[in-house]
Design an enzyme around this catalytic site. Structure first.
Site, PDB file in Angstrom:
ATOM      1  N   GLU A   1       0.067  -0.848   5.859  1.00 38.78           N
ATOM      2  CA  GLU A   1       1.140  -0.257   6.665  1.00 38.78           C
ATOM      3  C   GLU A   1       1.017   1.252   6.739  1.00 38.78           C
ATOM      4  O   GLU A   1       1.322   1.862   7.766  1.00 38.78           O
ATOM      5  CB  GLU A   1       2.501  -0.650   6.082  1.00 38.78           C
ATOM      6  CG  GLU A   1       3.670  -0.455   7.054  1.00 38.78           C
ATOM      7  CD  GLU A   1       4.254   0.960   7.059  1.00 38.78           C
ATOM      8  OE1 GLU A   1       5.004   1.288   7.982  1.00 38.78           O
ATOM      9  OE2 GLU A   1       3.958   1.738   6.115  1.00 38.78           O
TER      10      GLU A   1
ATOM     11  N   ASP B   1       0.838  -1.194   0.000  1.00 44.63           N
ATOM     12  CA  ASP B   1       0.000   0.000   0.000  1.00 44.63           C
ATOM     13  C   ASP B   1       0.876   1.248   0.000  1.00 44.63           C
ATOM     14  O   ASP B   1       2.019   1.236   0.467  1.00 44.63           O
ATOM     15  CB  ASP B   1      -0.975   0.000   1.177  1.00 44.63           C
ATOM     16  CG  ASP B   1      -0.299   0.084   2.534  1.00 44.63           C
ATOM     17  OD1 ASP B   1       0.695  -0.636   2.749  1.00 44.63           O
ATOM     18  OD2 ASP B   1      -0.756   0.861   3.392  1.00 44.63           O
TER      19      ASP B   1
END
Length: 382
Positions: A137, A73
């Site tokens: 994250e 991400d």
């Protein structure tokens, strides 16, 4: 014979997946296809809409299981018109690979995935290799690596050691690895007084006066002077709020927030106790009541220099000619979750442009990073 996995091409392909948190964007699908084709047992471990991927080559429960951890991400691009390249184009130009996630950290994931695939194909180890890759994250972090570790615990999957592929080098390749991280916590103080007219302050209990007294004391007193592997802990006042628009009214309530980055001299519990004691002292002196709301992002941790740390440091130096500094600097990472599972260190490329407009990485560094990870695997199983 199968050709080696090109980490530069893989990074570019991952950049073309628009995986802005919490969107998967195709990145984990791409990686799962690659890893499954190389004989990895892959499982999607999505939780509460957050995409995660677990992949293991080798026998479950092997005595020696090397783990990699990373995320696909990325943060939003911001003003897309300010970019000189397509943020999801994965364009290679002038020796650089451009795009959101180029440094943080699709290059790291591509490098360790490529190294792992080539390693198990060419020199199958007496042990297992696990990759845990999350799509959470850059977001809240509640359903990413934590979900993977919970899933692993339920199924008795375990890593012996783990390397997180976050960018760790400030200026040049190889100069720094992380063997720990500071803890992080935010605390909101709410002061409840008695509202009144500013011309008659003796008839009120001014929460701002009490709050300012408390904050001044907290800011003036150092938390510590640092420890063997950590710099001194820090406390920063980040906001003070009253919502009071009147100049002649003493408000009934005021609040303030502080953020603390703390070393291994403290835990969030010991710091909370310290803050409560300071607030109670001012409350006793002023008659203004204090309430605290504590949010902990992670505790401080350290992987003491030992065989694993030396192995990673030696591999970095062998491939770059640079002896990495063993650091605990910076913010938080998912290593703060992994450290409860097994010993963990972090090493990755230069992160100067992460989260910036025109995020980019030197193409040469991606190949270097794969070579470093490949050497770490080879030496770990030697």
């Amino acid at each position: 014979m199968t050709d080696p996995v090109d980490p530069v091409r893989l990074t570019a392909d991952l950049i073309r997946c628009p995986s802005v948190t919490p969107e998967e964007g195709g990145a984990l699908v791409l990686l799962q296809d690659l890893l499954t084709g190389a004989g990895f047992d892959c499982h999607r471990v999505d939780r509460n809409g957050t995409p995660n991927l677990f992949a293991r080559w080798g026998r479950q429960g092997a005595n020696r299981t090397f783990g990699f951890n990373g995320h696909t991400d990325v943060v939003p691009v911001g003003d897309a018109d300010a970019w000189t390249r397509d943020p999801f184009g994965g364009e290679i130009s002038d020796g650089w690979l451009w795009g959101r996630g180029a440094t943080d950290m699709k290059s790291g994931v591509a490098a360790f995935a490529a190294a792992a695939v080539d390693f198990v194909r060419e020199t199958p180890p007496d042990g297992a290799v696990i990759l845990t890759i999350t799509g959470d994250e850059e977001g809240p972090g509640r359903d990413g690596t934590l979900a993977l570790l919970d899933w692993m615990a339920e199924r008795q999957e375990a890593m012996s050691v783990c390397l997180v592929g976050e960018p760790t080098c400030p200026e040049r390749m190889g100069e720094m690895m992380k063997i720990g991280r500071r803890g992080s916590m935010s605390v909101t103080f709410t002061a409840e007084g008695v509202q009144g007219h500013s011309a008659y302050p003796h008839r009120a209990k001014n929460p701002l006066h009490a709050l300012v007294r408390l904050l001044d004391g907290l800011a003036a007193e150092p938390l510590d002077e640092g420890t063997e592997h950590f710099d001194a802990s820090t406390l920063a006042i980040t906001t003070i709020d009253t919502g009071n628009t009147a100049t002649n009214v003493i408000p009934a309530r005021a609040s303030a927030r502080v953020n603390i980055r703390f070393n291994d001299a403290h835990t969030s519990e010991t710091l909370t106790a310290r803050l409560r004691a300071a607030a109670l002292k001012v409350q006793t002196e002023t008659g203004v009541n204090f309430a605290l709301d504590v949010q902990v992002s992670g505790e401080s941790f350290l992987t003491p220099p030992g065989d694993f740390v030396r192995l990673v440091a030696a591999s970095v130096q062998a491939e770059t000619g640079v002896a990495p500094v063993l650091s605990t600097s910076g913010g938080t990472s998912d290593a703060r979750f992994v450290k409860d599972h097994c010993p963990v260190v972090e090493f990755g490329l230069v992160g100067k442009t992460m989260h910036q407009v025109d995020e980019r990485v030197e193409v040469e560094q991606i190949g270097q990073l794969k070579a470093i990870y490949a050497r770490i695997l080879k030496d770990y199983y030697a």
